[in-house]
Design a protein around this motif. Structure first.
Motif, short mmCIF file in Angstrom:
data_model
loop_
_atom_site.label_atom_id
_atom_site.label_comp_id
_atom_site.label_asym_id
_atom_site.label_seq_id
_atom_site.Cartn_x
_atom_site.Cartn_y
_atom_site.Cartn_z
N ALA A 106 -10.85 2.79 -0.55
CA ALA A 106 -10.19 2.47 0.10
C ALA A 106 -9.85 0.18 -0.34
CB ALA A 106 -10.80 2.29 2.26
N GLY A 107 -9.14 0.17 0.54
CA GLY A 107 -8.97 -1.25 -0.20
C GLY A 107 -9.76 -1.51 -1.52
N ASN A 108 -9.22 -0.02 -3.04
CA ASN A 108 -8.85 -0.50 -4.75
C ASN A 108 -8.00 -0.12 -4.71
OD1 ASN A 108 -11.92 -2.30 -4.06
ND2 ASN A 108 -13.01 -0.21 -3.09
N SER A 109 -8.41 -0.20 -6.00
CA SER A 109 -7.59 0.22 -6.93
C SER A 109 -8.50 1.66 -7.91
CB SER A 109 -6.35 -0.43 -8.53
OG SER A 109 -5.48 -0.83 -6.79
N HIS A 110 -8.23 2.62 -8.39
CA HIS A 110 -8.27 3.47 -8.89
C HIS A 110 -7.28 4.16 -9.92
CE1 HIS A 110 -7.30 6.56 -5.98
NE2 HIS A 110 -7.55 7.46 -6.14
N THR A 135 -3.66 2.64 -5.08
CA THR A 135 -4.50 1.13 -4.55
C THR A 135 -3.71 2.49 -3.13
OG1 THR A 135 -3.14 -0.31 -6.18
CG2 THR A 135 -4.02 -1.04 -4.08
N MET A 136 -5.38 2.44 -3.40
CA MET A 136 -5.56 2.88 -1.77
C MET A 136 -5.50 1.61 -0.14
SD MET A 136 -8.59 5.94 -0.44
CE MET A 136 -7.70 7.12 -1.40
N ARG A 174 -0.10 1.57 -2.96
CA ARG A 174 1.32 1.45 -4.70
C ARG A 174 0.37 2.54 -5.00
NH1 ARG A 174 3.75 -2.11 -7.52
NH2 ARG A 174 3.18 -2.82 -9.31
N ILE A 175 1.22 3.20 -6.01
CA ILE A 175 1.66 3.95 -6.94
C ILE A 175 2.22 3.78 -8.57
CG2 ILE A 175 1.84 7.04 -7.28
CD1 ILE A 175 1.19 6.95 -4.29
N GLU A 176 0.91 3.62 -9.29
CA GLU A 176 1.35 3.55 -10.77
C GLU A 176 0.37 4.63 -11.20
OE1 GLU A 176 -0.44 0.03 -10.18
OE2 GLU A 176 0.47 -1.28 -11.64
#
Ligand SMILES: Nc1nc2c(ncn2[C@@H]2O[C@H](COP(=O)(O)OP(=O)(O)OP(=O)(O)O)[C@@H](O)[C@H]2O)c(=O)[nH]1
Length: 202
Positions: A106-110, A135-136, A174-176
């Motif tokens: 949570a609160g980070n990008s993985h 990005t959660m 956000r999702i990439e």
């Protein structure tokens, strides 16, 4: 309606319902034959640390294992690893581990590293690894608890404790990357290969 033009159905060396759904929805007739390999042992023996290399190795090993028992058939193997910085995540064993993983994510990008490989008669004839960046949102413990209450057991079937096409969507800001990569199968490069091999009707 199938678009598969092979003499025999494709074999998908995977128990993954998501992967089976993606192939079926693409009109490809296949048989699901899970690969009975010890993924953790394969990973440990290889001494790999990069998430993409680990996913690529496991996808190849699953495809080769099932292909060795099915001569003359095209066999797909797949694997997905989740990396938060240097830390790699596996599928949570239950609610407590899912909650712990979500608190870290949570609160980070993985990154989700999804690998696919096609084997035939002992050879890898195609392989690809695609990456998605997820990005959660920041999540409070009560939001995580409410999500886990709603999502239930399904959280143990995915490396990130979420199904994006389901309730998991509520976790993200956000999702990439492409949808199929996120669900665990780089479908577009796989279809391009099958088309080149004249195994697809479109
Ligand atoms: N439905 C869904 N499944 C996801 C999502 N993200 C990851 N997964 C699944 O999480 C699992 C990742 O674990 P893996 O070890 O690669 O595959 P597996 O489920 O153990 O199945 P095998 O291919 O037999 O190893 C796969 O089944 C992916 O399809 C998602 O957003 N939605």
């Amino acid at each position: 309606m199938t678009v598969w033009r092979g003499n025999h159905p494709l074999i998908l060396a995977s128990q993954s319902r998501a992967r089976q759904m993606l192939l079926g929805d693409a009109g490809i007739s296949f048989e699901a034959v899970p690969a009975d390999i010890d993924e953790r042992a394969v990973q440990k023996n290889a001494g790999l640390t990069s998430p993409g290399e680990i996913a690529g190795l496991l996808a190849r090993e699953k495809a080769l294992f099932v292909a060795s028992k099915n001569p003359g058939r095209h066999v797909i193997g797949a694997d997905q690893t989740l990396a938060l910085g240097e830390r790699l995540f596996s599928k949570p064993s239950g609610r407590a581990q899912a909650a712990e993983q979500l608190r870290l994510l949570a609160g980070n990008s993985h990154a989700l590293h999804s690998a696919v490989a096609v084997a035939r008669d002992g050879k890898i004839v195609f392989a690809d690894v695609s990456i998605a960046k997820m990005t959660m949102r920041h999540l409070s413990d009560s939001e995580i608890s409410a999500y886990l209450d709603a999502a239930g057991e399904a959280v143990t079937t995915s490396v990130g404790a979420y199904q994006l096409e389901g309730l998991g969507v509520h976790l993200f800001e956000r999702i990439e990357g492409d949808h199929f990569t996120i669900l665990g199968l780089p479908l577009l490069p796989l279809l391009e290969f099958l088309r080149r091999e004249r195994l697809l009707g479109i």
